[in-house]
Design a protein around this motif. Structure first.
Motif, PDB file in Angstrom:
ATOM      1  N   LEU A 191      -4.084  -1.090  -3.104  1.00 28.93           N
ATOM      2  CA  LEU A 191      -4.863  -1.316  -1.889  1.00 28.93           C
ATOM      3  C   LEU A 191      -5.182  -2.808  -1.744  1.00 28.93           C
ATOM      4  O   LEU A 191      -5.923  -3.374  -2.537  1.00 28.93           O
ATOM      5  CB  LEU A 191      -6.157  -0.493  -1.911  1.00 28.93           C
ATOM      6  CG  LEU A 191      -6.956  -0.543  -0.609  1.00 28.93           C
ATOM      7  CD1 LEU A 191      -6.109  -0.147   0.576  1.00 28.93           C
ATOM      8  CD2 LEU A 191      -8.166   0.358  -0.697  1.00 28.93           C
TER       9      LEU A 191
ATOM     10  N   GLY B 223     -12.831   2.846  11.969  1.00 33.75           N
ATOM     11  CA  GLY B 223     -13.436   3.598  10.873  1.00 33.75           C
ATOM     12  C   GLY B 223     -13.121   5.079  10.968  1.00 33.75           C
ATOM     13  O   GLY B 223     -12.726   5.704   9.992  1.00 33.75           O
TER      14      GLY B 223
ATOM     15  N   LEU C 158      -4.333  -2.226   8.025  1.00 33.23           N
ATOM     16  CA  LEU C 158      -4.414  -1.041   7.160  1.00 33.23           C
ATOM     17  C   LEU C 158      -4.475   0.231   7.998  1.00 33.23           C
ATOM     18  O   LEU C 158      -3.813   1.229   7.680  1.00 33.23           O
ATOM     19  CB  LEU C 158      -5.650  -1.155   6.257  1.00 33.23           C
ATOM     20  CG  LEU C 158      -5.841  -0.011   5.267  1.00 33.23           C
ATOM     21  CD1 LEU C 158      -4.770  -0.061   4.202  1.00 33.23           C
ATOM     22  CD2 LEU C 158      -7.210  -0.051   4.634  1.00 33.23           C
TER      23      LEU C 158
ATOM     24  N   MET D 283      -7.505  10.248   6.445  1.00 30.35           N
ATOM     25  CA  MET D 283      -7.500  10.562   5.014  1.00 30.35           C
ATOM     26  C   MET D 283      -7.963  11.996   4.772  1.00 30.35           C
ATOM     27  O   MET D 283      -7.498  12.664   3.860  1.00 30.35           O
ATOM     28  CB  MET D 283      -8.399   9.598   4.238  1.00 30.35           C
ATOM     29  CG  MET D 283      -7.883   8.191   4.065  1.00 30.35           C
ATOM     30  SD  MET D 283      -6.102   7.975   4.015  1.00 30.35           S
ATOM     31  CE  MET D 283      -5.683   8.606   2.442  1.00 30.35           C
TER      32      MET D 283
ATOM     33  N   LEU E 294      -9.533   5.854  10.029  1.00 31.50           N
ATOM     34  CA  LEU E 294      -9.317   5.840   8.576  1.00 31.50           C
ATOM     35  C   LEU E 294      -9.867   7.105   7.935  1.00 31.50           C
ATOM     36  O   LEU E 294      -9.178   7.773   7.152  1.00 31.50           O
ATOM     37  CB  LEU E 294      -9.983   4.606   7.957  1.00 31.50           C
ATOM     38  CG  LEU E 294      -9.278   3.269   8.130  1.00 31.50           C
ATOM     39  CD1 LEU E 294     -10.064   2.162   7.459  1.00 31.50           C
ATOM     40  CD2 LEU E 294      -7.876   3.318   7.546  1.00 31.50           C
ATOM     41  N   VAL E 295     -11.113   7.435   8.261  1.00 34.15           N
ATOM     42  CA  VAL E 295     -11.756   8.574   7.596  1.00 34.15           C
ATOM     43  C   VAL E 295     -11.033   9.872   7.946  1.00 34.15           C
ATOM     44  O   VAL E 295     -10.662  10.647   7.062  1.00 34.15           O
ATOM     45  CB  VAL E 295     -13.241   8.668   8.000  1.00 34.15           C
ATOM     46  CG1 VAL E 295     -13.864   9.946   7.452  1.00 34.15           C
ATOM     47  CG2 VAL E 295     -14.007   7.462   7.488  1.00 34.15           C
TER      48      VAL E 295
ATOM     49  N   VAL F  49      -1.986   3.481   7.752  1.00 31.34           N
ATOM     50  CA  VAL F  49      -2.581   4.764   7.370  1.00 31.34           C
ATOM     51  C   VAL F  49      -2.351   5.780   8.478  1.00 31.34           C
ATOM     52  O   VAL F  49      -1.955   6.920   8.226  1.00 31.34           O
ATOM     53  CB  VAL F  49      -4.087   4.592   7.076  1.00 31.34           C
ATOM     54  CG1 VAL F  49      -4.775   5.942   7.004  1.00 31.34           C
ATOM     55  CG2 VAL F  49      -4.287   3.847   5.772  1.00 31.34           C
TER      56      VAL F  49
ATOM     57  N   MET G 189       1.738   6.196   5.528  1.00 31.12           N
ATOM     58  CA  MET G 189       2.019   5.236   4.455  1.00 31.12           C
ATOM     59  C   MET G 189       3.365   5.527   3.818  1.00 31.12           C
ATOM     60  O   MET G 189       3.671   6.667   3.489  1.00 31.12           O
ATOM     61  CB  MET G 189       0.929   5.330   3.389  1.00 31.12           C
ATOM     62  CG  MET G 189      -0.357   4.670   3.788  1.00 31.12           C
ATOM     63  SD  MET G 189      -1.566   4.785   2.462  1.00 31.12           S
ATOM     64  CE  MET G 189      -2.091   6.472   2.622  1.00 31.12           C
TER      65      MET G 189
ATOM     66  N   VAL H 252      -8.191  -4.981   8.033  1.00 31.11           N
ATOM     67  CA  VAL H 252      -8.420  -3.540   8.166  1.00 31.11           C
ATOM     68  C   VAL H 252      -7.588  -2.964   9.307  1.00 31.11           C
ATOM     69  O   VAL H 252      -7.054  -1.861   9.188  1.00 31.11           O
ATOM     70  CB  VAL H 252      -9.920  -3.244   8.362  1.00 31.11           C
ATOM     71  CG1 VAL H 252     -10.141  -1.789   8.753  1.00 31.11           C
ATOM     72  CG2 VAL H 252     -10.662  -3.532   7.086  1.00 31.11           C
TER      73      VAL H 252
ATOM     74  N   VAL I  76       0.830  -1.208   0.000  1.00 31.15           N
ATOM     75  CA  VAL I  76       0.000   0.000   0.000  1.00 31.15           C
ATOM     76  C   VAL I  76       0.866   1.260   0.000  1.00 31.15           C
ATOM     77  O   VAL I  76       0.612   2.201  -0.742  1.00 31.15           O
ATOM     78  CB  VAL I  76      -0.945   0.012   1.224  1.00 31.15           C
ATOM     79  CG1 VAL I  76      -1.844   1.227   1.188  1.00 31.15           C
ATOM     80  CG2 VAL I  76      -1.774  -1.254   1.259  1.00 31.15           C
TER      81      VAL I  76
END
Lengths: 303, 381
Positions: free
Chosen positions: B77, B341, B277, B348, B344-345, B281, B285, B274, B71
């Motif tokens: 991904l 969640g 991940l 980003m 991640l959101v 993240v 990365m 996840v 990634v």
């Protein structure tokens, strides 16, 4: 013969649900080329919103005469609320990343999926929640061709929504704007189309259809669980790819095909239920490898 | 020669402060200090369970380092990374346990599991890496679902839902007068093993990153078309990233399985993929230091905070009449999905480069990978 007909009807019923979810994937992918991982969970949230409305208005105890308008209103209200949820997700999570590297919105979509699942898990826990069936039960026809009324109504609801969507996209001004934006966003903007509004409407429609699928799922299986959207979403995405992603008729067709395959694998192969999902994912990979445009797909630009 | 103006004593007198100053400004010093702490901590800390947790954290750091190749470096991904972890674990469980009464030594399988996982990575990647990037995400997602299910359903080989119990534990054989040593359930040797593996991996991966191959990965991540027109074979290069990522996951799988003593098909779900991940993240990365920090942070949240916090909250709210009936602790206990969640959101949206960004990746993520961004990158590099 009777077993075959039963399986066929069951497969079409499942297929109707997958098709309704698949339409949301295909619409969103068609317009912004994003795999909306959260879409499967929007389906679950739709089912839960429907359940909440049933509870608030005590629709279970309604007299049969009022039930038909009540169910229609239930669908309309749930689809509207879930539609706005989809619009909110797009506005808050995806729009700020529209020009970011492709990895960013994908990771965000996975994140949104976990947020929705996480909220449902926190509030509702991990247990199956029972769901009332407001559709009439019983059977019509006779002999081998005895069909459940619930199944019939579900398939009819799904078909009505699909035809409605197709007409909407083909005939209305907004539908034309959606097609134009999907084809070439910059050119569409130059023609005076409000891109942001068009994308928001696309998310609204996709989420509303998933919500309809969520209620139907609840009615038919009479239970709902917080993470059902994950697998259902994967099946529906497979349906969208199988039918040709970006293609509305393809997604509907793909949904029914996947529903039938799943049901027949589980029905005719003892122990097949455990393997059914493996079969579907294999179809997904094989479709992507050998016919990435799907059955009816036309336009998949290489990027 | 001409510099030695003063006498020997004078020069000796100058030496200590000079070398001290050099010592204080030497960038390697914090690293060496950290290394000393890491090596000495299991010997000084009498509590074995801390060492055990640290050894488990090492597994996740290794997984995060591997996923970072896919990634972070190559920009692909992979949402089914736990599948390769499962393959590594089951490969060891089937070849070093009473399941088929095969007992191949741990050290051999540790090396081969990397190749086994890489083989499956190539098997999955070869047909699918030619496709658009985002299809890869969904294919790996599907693969990540299939693999544990196959292990669960093919019960004649894999023990089905119960998994395989009683795996061989690593040991050093009795050779040339050295006494043999069995790892058993003592976490300390596992800790040193994963420490050594991590050290090797970091050296290997950072060399890989700066090699021709590593630069090719980043070129593809930034602009695949430009990379291809500069003579990079994008499919082979992406496939190598995918296979190497898988190899690290398989490697980690064998280590984790031997340490855990059992494998179970439920330990390799989507949540595992996840969570790895989320580690990379959040950490950043493409940056090894960031990835390691992210892995430690998320592991701490998962393994400590989410387990301890509900108890603390229950104790706090037990005496407050309004809150006692709400079951706040229960909500906190079920918040892991939501936390992942949100991380991640918000990462980003607000800080896509992560907590400790790689300088190059930061520019890409902030400015996008348009022509101008690439030009900026060239100017600053």
């Amino acid at each position: 013969m009777k077993f075959f007909v039963d399986q066929l009807v069951l497969g079409l019923t499942n297929g109707a649900i997958y098709a309704l979810i698949a339409l949301g994937y295909t619409l969103v992918y068609g317009i912004i080329e994003l795999i909306n991982f959260a879409h499967g969970d929007v389906f679950t949230v739709g089912g839960i919103i429907g359940l909440t409305l049933i509870g608030i208005f005590r629709l279970e105890h309604l007299s049969p005469a009022l039930l038909v308008p009540a169910v229609i209103l239930l669908f309309a209200a749930t689809m509207t609320i879930t539609g706005f949820l989809g619009v909110a997700i797009e506005r808050l999570a995806y729009r700020p990343l529209r020009n970011a590297p492709r990895l960013a919105p994908l990771i965000t979509a996975v994140g949104v999926s976990f947020v929705l699942e996480g909220i449902l898990f926190m509030v509702k826990g991990a247990n199956q929640i029972s769901y009332p069936n407001l559709l009439p039960s019983g059977k019509i026809g006779g002999g081998a061709f005895e069909i459940g009324i619930t199944n019939l109504i579900i398939i009819i609801i799904a078909l009505v929504l699909m035809v409605g969507l197709h007409q909407f996209i083909q005939r209305t001004r907004i539908g034309r704007a959606m097609r134009a934006t999907a084809q070439d966003r910059d050119a569409a903007r130059l023609m005076g189309i409000d891109i942001n509004r068009t994308i928001a409407i696309t998310f609204f429609i996709g989420s509303a259809l998933a919500a309809a699928g969520g209620i139907i799922f609840g009615f038919y299986y009479q239970s709902i669980v917080f993470d059902q959207g994950f697998e259902a979403g994967l099946f529906a995405f497979t349906a969208a790819v199988f039918g040709g992603i970006g293609n509305v008729i393809g997604a509907s067709l793909g949904g029914f095909v996947i529903g039938l395959i799943l049901t027949f694998v589980a029905g005719y192969w003892s122990g097949g239920l455990q393997w059914a999902s493996v079969v579907v994912f294999s179809i997904l990979i094989l479709t992507l490898v050998f016919r990435p445009t799907g059955l009816l797909g036309m336009r998949v630009a290489e990027r | 020669m001409s510099r030695s103006k003063g006498g020997l004593l004078e020069r000796l007198a100058q030496l200590p402060p000079k070398s001290l100053r050099a010592f204080a400004t030497d960038t390697r010093v914090p690293g060496i200090g950290l290394g000393l702490v890491l090596v000495l901590f299991p010997l000084l800390d009498p509590n074995k369970s801390h060492v055990n947790v640290a050894a488990d954290a090492g597994t996740f750091i290794l997984l995060a380092l591997g996923l970072n190749i896919v990634v972070g470096f190559a920009g692909l991904l992979d949402l089914g990374y736990a599948a390769f972890f499962a393959i590594g674990s089951y490969a060891y469980a089937m070849l070093a346990s009473g399941q088929f009464n095969i007992h191949i030594p741990f050290w051999f399988l540790l090396l081969t599991s990397a190749f086994t996982a890489a083989f499956f990575g190539v098997l999955l990647g070869a047909p699918t890496l030619r496709l658009r990037g985002d299809y890869l995400a969904i294919v790996t997602l599907g693969f990540g679902e299939i693999v544990p299910r196959v292990f669960k359903n093919a019960s004649t080989f894999t023990g089905g839902v119960n998994g395989i119990v009683g795996l061989d534990q690593p040991s050093f054989p009795h050779v040339l007068g050295f006494p043999g040593y069995k790892f058993g359930f003592n976490p300390v040797p596992y800790y040193f093993l994963i420490l050594a593996i991590l050290l090797l991996s970091v050296v290997l991966i950072s060399n890989l990153r700066d090699s021709r191959l590593g630069r090719a990965w980043m070129a593809i991540r930034e602009d695949e078309v430009a990379a291809a027109s500069n003579g990079i074979n994008t499919v082979t290069t992406k496939l190598l990233a995918f296979a190497m990522g898988a190899a690290f996951s398989g490697f980690a799988g064998t280590y984790a399985a031997s340490k855990l003593f059992i494998v179970s098909p439920d330990d390799f779900g989507f949540v595992v993929s996840v969570s790895i991940l989320v580690m990379i993240v959040l950490g950043g990365m493409g940056n090894l230091r960031g990835v390691i920090v992210g892995a430690v942070l998320i592991f701490f949240i998962q393994r400590y905070l989410l387990i301890q916090l509900p108890g603390w909250i229950a104790a706090l709210t037990a005496n407050i009449p309004f809150l006692a009936s709400v079951d706040v602790a229960g909500y906190v206990q079920r918040s892991n999905y939501l936390i992942f969640g949100l991380i991640l959101v918000f990462t980003m949206l607000l800080r896509p480069q992560g907590l400790i960004p790689s300088a190059q990746r930061k520019i890409e993520l902030e400015l996008g990978t348009t022509e101008e961004a690439v030009a900026d990158l060239r100017g600053s590099a």
